[in-house]
Design a protein around this motif. Structure first.
Motif, PDB file in Angstrom:
ATOM      1  N   ASP A  48       2.983  74.582 -95.125  1.00 36.38           N
ATOM      2  CA  ASP A  48       4.381  74.796 -94.761  1.00 36.38           C
ATOM      3  C   ASP A  48       5.270  75.011 -95.988  1.00 36.38           C
ATOM      4  O   ASP A  48       6.255  75.763 -95.927  1.00 36.38           O
ATOM      5  CB  ASP A  48       4.910  73.611 -93.956  1.00 36.38           C
ATOM      6  CG  ASP A  48       4.378  73.605 -92.531  1.00 36.38           C
ATOM      7  OD1 ASP A  48       3.920  74.676 -92.083  1.00 36.38           O
ATOM      8  OD2 ASP A  48       4.424  72.547 -91.882  1.00 36.38           O
ATOM      9  N   GLN A  52       7.599  78.268 -96.381  1.00 29.69           N
ATOM     10  CA  GLN A  52       9.053  78.217 -96.558  1.00 29.69           C
ATOM     11  C   GLN A  52       9.473  78.815 -97.901  1.00 29.69           C
ATOM     12  O   GLN A  52      10.519  79.460 -98.005  1.00 29.69           O
ATOM     13  CB  GLN A  52       9.550  76.770 -96.429  1.00 29.69           C
ATOM     14  CG  GLN A  52       9.392  76.185 -95.037  1.00 29.69           C
ATOM     15  CD  GLN A  52      10.081  77.029 -93.979  1.00 29.69           C
ATOM     16  OE1 GLN A  52      11.195  77.517 -94.189  1.00 29.69           O
ATOM     17  NE2 GLN A  52       9.423  77.198 -92.838  1.00 29.69           N
ATOM     18  N   ASN A  80      -2.427  81.441 -89.214  1.00 31.81           N
ATOM     19  CA  ASN A  80      -0.978  81.255 -89.294  1.00 31.81           C
ATOM     20  C   ASN A  80      -0.280  82.548 -88.873  1.00 31.81           C
ATOM     21  O   ASN A  80      -0.261  83.543 -89.614  1.00 31.81           O
ATOM     22  CB  ASN A  80      -0.549  80.852 -90.710  1.00 31.81           C
ATOM     23  CG  ASN A  80       0.906  80.444 -90.766  1.00 31.81           C
ATOM     24  OD1 ASN A  80       1.798  81.220 -90.474  1.00 31.81           O
ATOM     25  ND2 ASN A  80       1.140  79.184 -91.152  1.00 31.81           N
TER      26      ASN A  80
END
Length: 327
Positions: A48, A52, A80
Motif C-alpha cells: 500500500d 500511494q 493488484n
C-alpha cells in the motif's frame, strides 16, 4: 516469537505510512512522498505504501517514478487491480503498446481495456484487429469520437476509402473541434472526386479554426474549380500563383478545367500565359489548338496541334481524345 526489532520496524513503517496519507490528503505531495519512502525503507514489501507513493508522484507529474512504483506493487502482488489499471494507462500513453496490451488483457476492472487493446492494434498496424475491437467498443458507446476516427483511419490504411467515410462523418459530427479530422474527410472526398462534399468539409474545418495554409487554399481552390465554381476557385489559385509565380501547373490545370467545362476563351487565356512563359511549351500550344477547334476554327486548331506534335511527338497519342478532354 517475533523479535522486538521486527515489531519496531513494522510500527515505524505504519507510522510513516499514516503520515504520508495525511500529507497526501493535505496535498503536500512532496512531503507525503518522503514519508511513504520512509515507510518502505522499514518494510520493503509494503504494497500500500508503494501504491500511494505512486499516486502521489502522479500528482506531481513524475510519471517515470510512478511507473516504477506501480511496477513494484505489481511485483509484490500481481493481482493488484489498481496497479494493473495504472500500468495499462501509463504504458499506452508512453507508446509502449506491447506492454499496454499485456496489462489491458490482465485488467479486470478496466472499463476501457478492450478499447486500449484495439488502439494498440491500430498503432502496431494490425488494422483488421483494430477495426474489430473498436466496433465492439462502438456497440457499447456509439459516440466515442476517437474510436470512430481510428476505424476510419484503419480503413484508409487498408485502402478501403469508401468504408472510411461513414466513420469519419460520425467522428466529426461528435467532435467538430477536431478540425484535422474534418480536413482529412475533405481530402478523402476530394480524392474520390466528390468535390461538393470536399468543399463543405474544407469550409467547415476553416470555420472551426483550421489553418488556411497555401496547401489548404490550393485544395479548396481546385475543389471549387472541379465542381464548376470557377468564381470561387480561380481567385484562390491565382493568389497562390502570385506567391509561386514559377508554378506553371496551376495555369495548366486552369486551362484544362476551363476546356472541359466548354469555356474555351478562358482556357485560351491560360494557354497564352503558359506560352508567354515558355514559347516551347508544346502542351499549351496543343491545348490552345483544341480550343480553336471547339470554337469552330478547325483549320487553325489542327495546325496548332500539328505544330505541337512536331515539338513533342508524345502528344500524338492525344489526337483520339480531342472530343473528350484536354491535356
Amino acid at each position: 516469537m517475533a523479535s522486538p526489532i521486527v515489531f519496531a520496524q513494522s510500527d515505524s513503517s505504519t507510522v510513516y505510512f499514516q503520515k504520508g496519507l495525511e500529507e497526501k490528503v493535505a496535498k503536500r505531495y512532496q512531503v507525503a512522498s518522503n514519508y511513504l519512502d520512509k515507510a518502505v525503507e522499514f518494510n520493503p514489501k509494503y504494497e500500500d505504501a508503494y501504491l500511494q507513493d505512486a499516486y502521489v508522484n502522479l500528482e506531481m507529474r513524475r510519471t517515470d517514478v510512478a511507473l516504477m512504483l506501480f511496477n513494484k506493487v505489481y511485483e509484490i502482488n500481481p493481482n493488484n487491480t489498481e496497479a494493473i489499471k495504472e500500468l495499462t494507462e501509463i504504458y499506452y500513453n508512453y507508446h509502449q503498446y506491447d506492454k499496454a496490451m499485456e496489462f489491458a488483457q490482465k485488467c479486470k476492472t478496466c472499463d476501457n481495456s478492450e478499447r486500449i487493446v484495439a488502439m494498440c492494434n491500430y498503432q502496431q498496424e494490425d488494422y483488421g484487429s483494430a477495426i474489430t475491437g473498436l466496433q465492439n467498443v462502438l456497440a457499447k458507446n456509439p459516440n466515442d469520437a476517437e474510436a470512430n476516427y481510428t476505424i476510419a483511419r484503419s480503413y484508409l490504411e487498408m485502402e478501403e476509402d469508401l468504408k472510411a467515410v461513414p466513420y469519419y462523418k460520425k467522428a466529426v459530427e461528435i467532435d467538430p473541434t477536431k478540425t484535422d479530422w474534418t480536413y482529412e474527410l475533405g481530402i478523402l472526398y476530394y480524392n474520390n472526386k466528390d468535390y461538393i462534399s470536399a468543399i463543405e468539409m474544407f469550409n467547415k474545418a476553416a470555420a472551426n479554426g483550421y489553418a488556411q495554409t497555401s496547401d489548404f487554399n490550393e485544395n479548396l481552390g481546385y475543389a471549387y474549380i472541379y465542381s464548376g465554381h470557377f468564381d470561387k476557385g480561380e481567385p484562390l489559385l491565382l493568389a497562390i500563383l502570385a506567391r509561386k509565380p514559377g508554378d506553371k501547373e496551376i495555369l495548366r490545370d486552369l486551362a484544362e478545367a476551363y476546356y472541359k467545362n466548354k469555356m474555351y476563351d478562358k482556357s485560351l487565356e491560360y494557354c497564352q500565359k503558359l506560352m508567354e512563359a515558355d514559347m516551347q511549351d508544346a502542351k499549351a500550344l496543343y491545348q490552345a489548338g483544341l480550343c480553336f477547334q471547339k470554337k469552330g476554327d478547325k483549320g487553325k486548331g489542327e495546325g496548332m496541334c500539328d505544330k505541337a506534335i512536331e515539338m513533342d511527338p508524345s502528344l500524338g497519342s492525344l489526337r483520339q481524345k480531342i472530343d473528350n478532354e484536354g491535356l
